[in-house]
Motif scaffolding. Structure first.
Motif, PDB file in Angstrom:
ATOM      1  N   TYR A 108       0.802  -1.217   0.000  1.00 52.64           N
ATOM      2  CA  TYR A 108       0.000   0.000   0.000  1.00 52.64           C
ATOM      3  C   TYR A 108       0.839   1.273   0.000  1.00 52.64           C
ATOM      4  O   TYR A 108       0.278   2.378  -0.006  1.00 52.64           O
ATOM      5  CB  TYR A 108      -0.942   0.013   1.203  1.00 52.64           C
ATOM      6  CG  TYR A 108      -1.954  -1.106   1.178  1.00 52.64           C
ATOM      7  CD1 TYR A 108      -2.576  -1.476  -0.012  1.00 52.64           C
ATOM      8  CD2 TYR A 108      -2.286  -1.803   2.342  1.00 52.64           C
ATOM      9  CE1 TYR A 108      -3.495  -2.503  -0.045  1.00 52.64           C
ATOM     10  CE2 TYR A 108      -3.207  -2.844   2.310  1.00 52.64           C
ATOM     11  CZ  TYR A 108      -3.807  -3.179   1.113  1.00 52.64           C
ATOM     12  OH  TYR A 108      -4.723  -4.198   1.080  1.00 52.64           O
ATOM     13  N   ALA A 109       2.161   1.151   0.024  1.00 54.74           N
ATOM     14  CA  ALA A 109       3.023   2.334   0.047  1.00 54.74           C
ATOM     15  C   ALA A 109       2.791   3.273  -1.134  1.00 54.74           C
ATOM     16  O   ALA A 109       2.763   4.499  -0.953  1.00 54.74           O
ATOM     17  CB  ALA A 109       4.488   1.914   0.115  1.00 54.74           C
ATOM     18  N   PRO A 110       2.612   2.768  -2.375  1.00 57.18           N
ATOM     19  CA  PRO A 110       2.380   3.696  -3.492  1.00 57.18           C
ATOM     20  C   PRO A 110       1.127   4.556  -3.357  1.00 57.18           C
ATOM     21  O   PRO A 110       0.997   5.581  -4.044  1.00 57.18           O
ATOM     22  CB  PRO A 110       2.264   2.754  -4.707  1.00 57.18           C
ATOM     23  CG  PRO A 110       3.043   1.550  -4.329  1.00 57.18           C
ATOM     24  CD  PRO A 110       2.808   1.382  -2.864  1.00 57.18           C
ATOM     25  N   GLU A 115       4.425  10.823  -6.148  1.00 56.75           N
ATOM     26  CA  GLU A 115       4.756  10.243  -7.440  1.00 56.75           C
ATOM     27  C   GLU A 115       6.166  10.605  -7.886  1.00 56.75           C
ATOM     28  O   GLU A 115       6.802   9.854  -8.622  1.00 56.75           O
ATOM     29  CB  GLU A 115       3.734  10.684  -8.489  1.00 56.75           C
ATOM     30  CG  GLU A 115       2.357  10.074  -8.302  1.00 56.75           C
ATOM     31  CD  GLU A 115       1.456  10.327  -9.482  1.00 56.75           C
ATOM     32  OE1 GLU A 115       1.897  10.997 -10.434  1.00 56.75           O
ATOM     33  OE2 GLU A 115       0.303   9.864  -9.463  1.00 56.75           O
ATOM     34  N   VAL A 116       6.655  11.760  -7.446  1.00 52.99           N
ATOM     35  CA  VAL A 116       8.022  12.151  -7.793  1.00 52.99           C
ATOM     36  C   VAL A 116       9.016  11.145  -7.214  1.00 52.99           C
ATOM     37  O   VAL A 116       9.973  10.742  -7.886  1.00 52.99           O
ATOM     38  CB  VAL A 116       8.323  13.573  -7.291  1.00 52.99           C
ATOM     39  CG1 VAL A 116       9.787  13.924  -7.509  1.00 52.99           C
ATOM     40  CG2 VAL A 116       7.444  14.591  -8.003  1.00 52.99           C
ATOM     41  N   SER A 121      12.744   6.769  -8.034  1.00 49.68           N
ATOM     42  CA  SER A 121      13.285   5.472  -7.603  1.00 49.68           C
ATOM     43  C   SER A 121      13.244   4.456  -8.744  1.00 49.68           C
ATOM     44  O   SER A 121      14.189   3.672  -8.923  1.00 49.68           O
ATOM     45  CB  SER A 121      12.493   4.952  -6.405  1.00 49.68           C
ATOM     46  OG  SER A 121      11.134   4.768  -6.733  1.00 49.68           O
ATOM     47  N   LEU A 122      12.179   4.465  -9.533  1.00 51.66           N
ATOM     48  CA  LEU A 122      12.099   3.550 -10.675  1.00 51.66           C
ATOM     49  C   LEU A 122      13.133   3.920 -11.741  1.00 51.66           C
ATOM     50  O   LEU A 122      13.732   3.036 -12.374  1.00 51.66           O
ATOM     51  CB  LEU A 122      10.689   3.569 -11.261  1.00 51.66           C
ATOM     52  CG  LEU A 122       9.612   2.888 -10.415  1.00 51.66           C
ATOM     53  CD1 LEU A 122       8.222   3.218 -10.942  1.00 51.66           C
ATOM     54  CD2 LEU A 122       9.821   1.373 -10.403  1.00 51.66           C
ATOM     55  N   ASP A 206      -1.549   9.465 -15.955  1.00 52.44           N
ATOM     56  CA  ASP A 206      -0.277   9.735 -15.277  1.00 52.44           C
ATOM     57  C   ASP A 206       0.681  10.533 -16.154  1.00 52.44           C
ATOM     58  O   ASP A 206       0.853  10.258 -17.345  1.00 52.44           O
ATOM     59  CB  ASP A 206       0.401   8.428 -14.885  1.00 52.44           C
ATOM     60  CG  ASP A 206       1.752   8.667 -14.241  1.00 52.44           C
ATOM     61  OD1 ASP A 206       1.786   9.167 -13.112  1.00 52.44           O
ATOM     62  OD2 ASP A 206       2.765   8.383 -14.898  1.00 52.44           O
ATOM     63  N   LEU A 207       1.303  11.516 -15.532  1.00 49.06           N
ATOM     64  CA  LEU A 207       2.316  12.337 -16.202  1.00 49.06           C
ATOM     65  C   LEU A 207       3.664  12.223 -15.504  1.00 49.06           C
ATOM     66  O   LEU A 207       4.690  12.057 -16.158  1.00 49.06           O
ATOM     67  CB  LEU A 207       1.873  13.802 -16.229  1.00 49.06           C
ATOM     68  CG  LEU A 207       2.931  14.829 -16.663  1.00 49.06           C
ATOM     69  CD1 LEU A 207       3.333  14.609 -18.119  1.00 49.06           C
ATOM     70  CD2 LEU A 207       2.426  16.252 -16.459  1.00 49.06           C
TER      71      LEU A 207
END
Length: 272
Positions: A108-110, A115-116, A121-122, A206-207
């Motif tokens: 559930y962390a996301p 989003e930054v 991280s990705l 999503d942007l």
């Protein structure tokens, strides 16, 4: 003889509701109206026209970005539906396994992670493994973002089901997998569909994460729109955004109907 209580709406509540609705939807309404503007100037009304919709369907760059967005949304939503459902089953059926709290928190962390941070991280992960950024990196990133939403929707449906139905199927000779596929899955299928539609909408919109994980030739529609708007708002952008709003609205309606169907099936299967 029963009497119905009539709820009266005070003037203050009515004004508050009107202001809230206007604040949320008036900008969208203005955008939709001006998407039919014949003038080249965004803020000057020049009459009704479908000119800018025609311009969009003749813009190969925009169409390519829209096609990439649809493909990314469809693939990531499907992957998120599968992984989110499996995670929801693990949390609902395995209440006492070791590491459940850690697994739940990481899943559930996301939902609460900016989003930054997720996008950065990705990006660092893809750079570390030397993955070429493009369609698949954006798809993986969107799957990471949306699977937690699917897990929340499906887990809420699983929590309302009577496990004795599944246990009865196993008593009759079904294995756990077959019992789940034959009994539980049909009951939670509308919630899985609702989760898929929600994931599809989030991916399409999503942007931030896409801008971190995309590469040359794989820009999504939100990225393309953002790059165009930085140079000035064109009437064509209004037409594109109107089409996106219409698509998202249809997806939300479909998700709402699927969620209601799942709730009705869950209540019918709930223990009395």
């Amino acid at each position: 003889m029963s009497t119905r209580a009539v709820t009266k709406v005070s003037p203050f509540n009515a004004v508050s509701l009107a202001l809230g609705v206007a604040f949320l939807y008036l900008p969208i309404l203005i955008l939709v109206i001006y998407s039919f503007n014949a003038s080249q100037l965004v803020t000057v009304w020049g009459g009704w026209s479908l000119r800018w919709y025609t311009e969009f369907f003749n813009d190969s760059a925009m169409l390519s970005a829209a096609w990439i967005s649809l493909r990314v949304a469809a693939v990531s939503a499907t992957a998120a539906a599968v992984l989110g459902t499996l995670a929801a089953v693990a949390l609902s059926r395995g209440r006492n396994f070791a590491g459940r709290t850690l697994f739940s928190g990481m899943l559930y962390a996301p939902l609460v992670m900016p989003e930054v941070i997720t996008g950065l991280s990705l990006l660092l992960l893809f750079v570390a493994i030397e993955a070429e950024r493009g369609f698949w990196t954006v798809t993986i990133a969107h799957t990471t973002l949306t699977m937690c939403f699917v897990a929340v929707v499906v887990q809420s449906r699983l929590g309302g089901l009577d496990r004795s139905i599944e246990e009865a199927a196993m008593d009759l000779g079904c294995g756990p997998v077959r019992a789940f596929a034959s009994v539980t899955l049909p009951l939670i299928w509308p919630s899985i569909a609702a989760g898929w539609l929600l994931a599809f909408t989030l991916s399409l919109d999503d942007l931030v994460i896409a801008s971190f994980t995309t590469g040359p030739g794989s820009a999504t529609l939100p990225i393309r729109i953002y790059s165009e708007v930085r140079l000035g708002v064109k009437p064509e952008i209004n037409a594109i955004c109107t089409l996106v709003v219409a698509a998202v609205a249809m997806v939300i309606v479909a998700a709402s109907l699927a969620s209601k169907l799942s709730r009705a099936q869950g209540e019918s299967a709930a223990p009395l």
